[in-house]
Design a protein around this motif. Structure first.
Motif, mmCIF file in Angstrom:
data_model
loop_
_atom_site.group_PDB
_atom_site.id
_atom_site.type_symbol
_atom_site.label_atom_id
_atom_site.label_comp_id
_atom_site.label_asym_id
_atom_site.label_seq_id
_atom_site.Cartn_x
_atom_site.Cartn_y
_atom_site.Cartn_z
ATOM 1 N N MET A 1 0.819 -1.181 0.000
ATOM 2 C CA MET A 1 0.000 0.000 0.000
ATOM 3 C C MET A 1 0.870 1.254 0.000
ATOM 4 N N LYS A 2 2.001 1.135 0.689
ATOM 5 C CA LYS A 2 2.920 2.252 0.761
ATOM 6 C C LYS A 2 3.487 2.588 -0.611
ATOM 7 N N LYS A 3 3.742 1.540 -1.423
ATOM 8 C CA LYS A 3 4.293 1.746 -2.763
ATOM 9 C C LYS A 3 3.274 2.456 -3.666
ATOM 10 N N VAL A 4 1.994 2.121 -3.502
ATOM 11 C CA VAL A 4 0.943 2.753 -4.293
ATOM 12 C C VAL A 4 0.861 4.234 -3.947
ATOM 13 N N GLY A 5 0.944 4.547 -2.671
ATOM 14 C CA GLY A 5 0.909 5.939 -2.240
ATOM 15 C C GLY A 5 2.088 6.725 -2.778
ATOM 16 N N GLN A 6 3.250 6.111 -2.782
ATOM 17 C CA GLN A 6 4.444 6.782 -3.314
ATOM 18 C C GLN A 6 4.306 6.997 -4.827
ATOM 19 N N PHE A 7 3.775 5.991 -5.513
ATOM 20 C CA PHE A 7 3.587 6.109 -6.962
ATOM 21 C C PHE A 7 2.625 7.248 -7.288
ATOM 22 N N LEU A 8 1.535 7.343 -6.515
ATOM 23 C CA LEU A 8 0.552 8.396 -6.743
ATOM 24 C C LEU A 8 1.145 9.776 -6.470
ATOM 25 N N LYS A 9 1.990 9.896 -5.456
ATOM 26 C CA LYS A 9 2.619 11.179 -5.154
ATOM 27 C C LYS A 9 3.564 11.605 -6.270
ATOM 28 N N ARG A 10 4.337 10.641 -6.777
ATOM 29 C CA ARG A 10 5.306 10.972 -7.824
ATOM 30 C C ARG A 10 4.638 11.250 -9.165
ATOM 31 N N ASN A 11 3.503 10.632 -9.439
ATOM 32 C CA ASN A 11 2.843 10.737 -10.746
ATOM 33 C C ASN A 11 1.446 11.341 -10.617
ATOM 34 N N LYS A 12 1.326 12.333 -9.738
ATOM 35 C CA LYS A 12 0.037 12.946 -9.450
ATOM 36 C C LYS A 12 -0.620 13.498 -10.726
ATOM 37 N N HIS A 13 0.107 14.202 -11.543
ATOM 38 C CA HIS A 13 -0.460 14.804 -12.760
ATOM 39 C C HIS A 13 -0.847 13.733 -13.789
ATOM 40 N N THR A 14 -0.044 12.703 -13.924
ATOM 41 C CA THR A 14 -0.348 11.616 -14.864
ATOM 42 C C THR A 14 -1.625 10.897 -14.452
ATOM 43 N N VAL A 15 -1.790 10.644 -13.164
ATOM 44 C CA VAL A 15 -2.990 9.963 -12.677
ATOM 45 C C VAL A 15 -4.221 10.834 -12.919
#
Length: 154
Positions: A1-15
């Motif tokens: 779950m932590k990895k998903v949160g980090q991915f979302l933070k790094r790729n906020k605009h893409t998401v």
């Protein structure tokens, strides 16, 4: 779950762009089916029901063409069907009169059976290769009529 949160933070605009694209695709389909609900149905709807019983087959079309081309007034002829319409295009010699050209429809009607005449509308286009103010002419016979209606004589 932590990895998903980090991915979302790094790729906020893409998401965010991805979510907007998915929303727009869904919106396009909703609008499409709202304005064009019957796109998958046949072009003619149910107007062609029963056509198989009275279909004008290729050999009958060829017989109409042959009958016309055997006449000395006719240079060439072509016959085709589109839905419930029989299209006949006739090229006549340059010395043919209007009345003679109009009488060529007898060669068409002689091949068709009565139930075919009652199912199909018939369009006849008669033209000349040379210049003539009276040609081309167009004749139309509705399935409920026995006679052709012609373009106004010029």
């Amino acid at each position: 779950m932590k990895k998903v949160g980090q991915f979302l933070k790094r790729n906020k605009h893409t998401v965010i762009v991805g979510i907007i694209c998915v929303f727009l695709v869904i919106l396009v389909y909703v609008v499409k089916f709202t304005f064009f609900p019957n796109e998958g149905t046949a072009i003619y709807g149910d107007r062609l029901d029963g056509i198989k019983a009275v279909e004008i087959k290729k050999d009958e079309q060829n017989e109409i063409k042959t009958n016309l081309e055997e006449k000395e007034e006719v240079k060439e002829a072509s016959v085709s069907t589109a839905g419930r319409i029989l299209n006949v295009i006739i090229t006549v010699n340059d010395d043919v009169s209007l009345d003679t050209a109009k009488s060529l429809t007898d060669s068409i009607d002689s091949v068709l059976e009565e139930d075919q005449k009652r199912f199909y509308d018939t369009q006849v286009f008669i033209k000349k290769t040379g210049e003539d103010a009276s040609f081309p002419i167009i004749g139309y016979r509705h399935q409920d009529n026995d006679t052709y209606s012609w373009t106004k004589d010029r």
